[in-house]
Design a protein around this motif. Structure first.
Motif, PDB file in Angstrom:
ATOM      1  N   UNK A  87     -29.346 -47.137   3.033  1.00 20.67           N
ATOM      2  CA  UNK A  87     -29.906 -46.657   4.651  1.00 20.67           C
ATOM      3  C   UNK A  87     -31.129 -47.420   4.683  1.00 20.67           C
ATOM      4  N   UNK A  88     -31.137 -47.822   6.017  1.00 20.07           N
ATOM      5  CA  UNK A  88     -32.392 -48.982   6.259  1.00 20.07           C
ATOM      6  C   UNK A  88     -33.761 -48.464   6.665  1.00 20.07           C
ATOM      7  N   UNK A 139     -35.541 -52.061   8.764  1.00 21.09           N
ATOM      8  CA  UNK A 139     -36.353 -51.743  10.102  1.00 21.09           C
ATOM      9  C   UNK A 139     -36.451 -50.371  10.448  1.00 21.09           C
ATOM     10  N   UNK A 140     -35.742 -49.451   9.619  1.00 17.88           N
ATOM     11  CA  UNK A 140     -36.013 -47.910   9.968  1.00 17.88           C
ATOM     12  C   UNK A 140     -35.596 -47.719  11.300  1.00 17.88           C
ATOM     13  N   UNK A 141     -34.680 -48.708  11.852  1.00 20.78           N
ATOM     14  CA  UNK A 141     -33.848 -48.327  12.940  1.00 20.78           C
ATOM     15  C   UNK A 141     -34.938 -48.405  14.233  1.00 20.78           C
ATOM     16  N   UNK A 142     -36.084 -49.062  14.022  1.00 19.20           N
ATOM     17  CA  UNK A 142     -37.062 -48.994  15.123  1.00 19.20           C
ATOM     18  C   UNK A 142     -37.426 -50.576  15.622  1.00 19.20           C
ATOM     19  N   UNK A 199     -27.255 -48.056   9.498  1.00 21.80           N
ATOM     20  CA  UNK A 199     -27.985 -47.425  10.833  1.00 21.80           C
ATOM     21  C   UNK A 199     -28.502 -45.990  10.465  1.00 21.80           C
ATOM     22  N   UNK A 200     -29.526 -45.715  11.242  1.00 15.74           N
ATOM     23  CA  UNK A 200     -30.077 -44.351  11.162  1.00 15.74           C
ATOM     24  C   UNK A 200     -30.615 -44.019  12.685  1.00 15.74           C
ATOM     25  N   UNK A 201     -30.981 -42.473  12.765  1.00 19.20           N
ATOM     26  CA  UNK A 201     -32.012 -42.418  13.487  1.00 19.20           C
ATOM     27  C   UNK A 201     -33.356 -42.874  13.469  1.00 19.20           C
ATOM     28  N   UNK A 202     -33.972 -43.489  14.356  1.00 19.28           N
ATOM     29  CA  UNK A 202     -35.432 -44.224  14.126  1.00 19.28           C
ATOM     30  C   UNK A 202     -36.307 -43.261  13.396  1.00 19.28           C
ATOM     31  N   UNK A 203     -36.814 -43.941  12.080  1.00 20.10           N
ATOM     32  CA  UNK A 203     -37.536 -43.323  11.212  1.00 20.10           C
ATOM     33  C   UNK A 203     -37.050 -42.080  10.577  1.00 20.10           C
ATOM     34  N   UNK A 204     -35.758 -41.961  10.807  1.00 17.33           N
ATOM     35  CA  UNK A 204     -35.046 -40.697  10.141  1.00 17.33           C
ATOM     36  C   UNK A 204     -35.278 -39.354  11.200  1.00 17.33           C
ATOM     37  N   UNK A 238     -27.808 -39.968  14.917  1.00 17.15           N
ATOM     38  CA  UNK A 238     -27.896 -41.571  14.700  1.00 17.15           C
ATOM     39  C   UNK A 238     -27.582 -42.073  16.263  1.00 17.15           C
ATOM     40  N   UNK A 239     -27.972 -41.209  17.250  1.00 16.27           N
ATOM     41  CA  UNK A 239     -28.043 -41.740  18.631  1.00 16.27           C
ATOM     42  C   UNK A 239     -29.438 -42.312  18.861  1.00 16.27           C
ATOM     43  N   UNK A 240     -30.531 -41.814  18.054  1.00 16.54           N
ATOM     44  CA  UNK A 240     -32.045 -42.370  18.357  1.00 16.54           C
ATOM     45  C   UNK A 240     -32.352 -43.780  17.704  1.00 16.54           C
ATOM     46  N   UNK A 241     -31.243 -44.434  17.110  1.00 18.88           N
ATOM     47  CA  UNK A 241     -31.596 -45.761  16.673  1.00 18.88           C
ATOM     48  C   UNK A 241     -31.953 -46.867  17.709  1.00 18.88           C
ATOM     49  N   UNK A 242     -32.910 -47.652  17.473  1.00 17.24           N
ATOM     50  CA  UNK A 242     -33.484 -48.739  18.708  1.00 17.24           C
ATOM     51  C   UNK A 242     -32.365 -49.527  18.796  1.00 17.24           C
TER      52      UNK A 242
END
Length: 487
Positions: free
Chosen positions: A77-78, A88-91, A121-126, A131-135
């Motif tokens: 997980x990122x 990136x924490x998807x951010x 991929x993940x939701x931004x900062x988990x 997982x729709x909140x990824x940047x």
């Protein structure tokens, strides 16, 4: 390599006997990822060159017959820091961040000669449950690409469920391993708080975050948890408790095990098809010789508001470090230092992250601290006491992982309250620091239903014993999504 026909034990035997080389295994894994990820969007970064170099070295030296994880490709997980591999924490604020050190779990996997194939991929900062909140992208459910994979570990769950990899690491703050495991029909475990080091896990809520494995089988999950558990001098909250072999003693025998079913976990809001699957699971456990009885966890209904006050408060503190100064995104159109802070954070944080920072900052402010944060901490203690009371008489707690099966992409994204309520069954486990497992327990309209098992602190062995017995008595884990070649 068809991961649906292999587990860690059989894969290890193939590598030891040289029926397949580590290089061949890694190449085939990347080929599968590139093919299936066009539909899934589970990965943010691939680690192909380094992975192939590690594979070649292992082939040259030979796979250690005693090390079951040697040469095994896993996804990460990122929000788990990986040295020299983009994290990136998807951010957007960490879009090009290259860490200069490894998370402790990564060092532990390196000792076991695990090969990291990429970051998921993940939701931004988990922060999220879909997982729709990824940047960067929206990951799809392995069973139905119009549905969400759950979150925040949706990328890891979809990658395992689709057969892209045999296992992955995720993180769980309020259900972020177990809920996506349920939505994708795989096994996900959130260990006891402190069982696995949080050093190098990009912090969301420090008193609840835990790293854990996602796999297709219970035994594989136990084998990976063996590798990443243990005390860590870098993490003052990691436990000195000895780490047993979680994969030992998995014989399917749970005669005499005492299982509690909280009436609150099967009440209003639980979909009828989910309730039916859990009732069938209860019947299976009784046939296996366990005793099942109804109990009450009266304060669990307060879990969601308590969690969102405490977790958001901790997040508002933890995310102060992302200020546009030391690393990450920095706004260019600035006139002074305050501009740097405000514009960098405004442009680079997503809406959900901003929402939680604001909620947390409000809850911690002088005028509201006693009314919100302090009160939430007090109710958290009551939730912990409810669990402790049940464990005086029972070995395990059983219920659904999520109130419904996976919902449609875009369905709840504009309704944060509904989205938050999706975690109502998983959140109390994090508040109490307990270990929890989700495993497949049936299907509804072609989508998996998740069964949640919750054990007492540091009793993951009971979790795995019960999960393994249920898995052996059913065939849900053998079902494969269409993206993996069948349905």
């Amino acid at each position: 390599m068809d991961y649906f026909k292999q587990d860690l034990t059989s894969l290890h035997e193939l590598l030891v006997k040289k029926e397949i080389s580590v290089t061949e295994l890694v190449k085939e894994t990347f080929a599968t990822i590139k093919q299936r990820d066009q539909k899934l969007a589970a990965f943010l970064t691939l680690n192909e060159q380094t992975a192939l170099e590690q594979a070649a070295l292992l082939d040259q030296n030979g796979v250690d017959p005693e090390n079951i994880l040697a040469g095994i490709p896993l996804a990460i997980k990122d929000n788990i820091v990986t040295k020299d591999l983009r994290t990136t924490a998807a951010s957007k604020i960490l879009e090009n961040f290259q860490p200069i050190y490894n998370a402790t779990v990564m060092d532990k996997l390196a000792v076991k000669q695990v090969i990291t194939v990429g970051k998921t991929n993940l939701d931004e900062f988990a922060m999220g449950g879909s997982t729709e909140n990824s940047a960067f992208k929206i990951t799809k459910n392995a069973w139905d690409q119009t549905k969400v994979p759950g979150g925040s570990s949706g990328g890891s769950a979809a990658a395992v469920a689709s057969g892209e990899v045999i296992g992955a690491l995720g993180s769980d703050t309020g259900g972020s391993i177990r809920q996506p495991a349920a939505f994708n029909g795989i096994v996900g475990v959130k260990p006891t708080y402190g069982r696995v080091s949080r050093f190098g896990l990009i912090a969301f809520a420090s008193s609840m975050d835990q790293i854990g494995p996602l796999t297709r089988t219970v035994k594989d999950n136990a084998l990976i948890l063996n590798a990443i558990s243990g005390v860590d001098p870098h993490d003052a909250t990691s436990s000195t408790q000895s780490v047993p072999d979680f994969a030992a003693g998995l014989d399917g025998d749970i005669k005499g095990m005492r299982i509690a079913v909280p009436k609150e976990y099967l009440g209003k809001g639980i979909a009828a098809d989910v309730r039916e699957a859990i009732q069938n699971a209860i019947n299976t456990f009784e046939k296996l010789g366990a005793s099942v009885a109804e109990v009450s966890l009266p304060h669990s209904k307060y879990g969601v508001p308590v969690y969102y006050i405490i977790a958001s408060s901790e997040a508002s503190s933890n995310l102060q470090r992302f200020d546009g100064i030391r690393y990450g995104y920095r706004a260019q159109d600035v006139k002074n230092l305050e501009d740097v802070y405000v514009k960098s954070r405004s442009k680079a944080f997503g809406d959900e992250v901003k929402r939680r920072i604001m909620l947390g900052t409000f809850s911690l402010s002088a005028g509201t601290y006693d009314a919100f944060f302090k009160k939430a901490a007090q109710v958290r203690t009551l939730i912990c006491r409810d669990f402790a009371k049940v464990y005086r008489d029972y070995d395990l707690i059983l219920g659904p992982t999520a109130p419904t099966t996976a919902f449609g992409i875009g369905e709840d994204i504009d309704d944060p309250v509904t989205m938050y309520m999706n975690d109502i069954l998983t959140i109390p486990v994090n508040l109490a620091g307990l270990p929890g497992m989700s495993l497949p327990a049936g299907f509804s309209n072609g989508l998996p239903v998740g069964l949640q098992l919750i054990a007492n602190q540091f009793d993951e062995q009971t979790l795995y014993r019960a999960g393994y017995a249920f898995e052996q008595a059913t065939d849900f884990h053998k079902q494969v999504p269409a993206i993996g070649g069948q349905n």
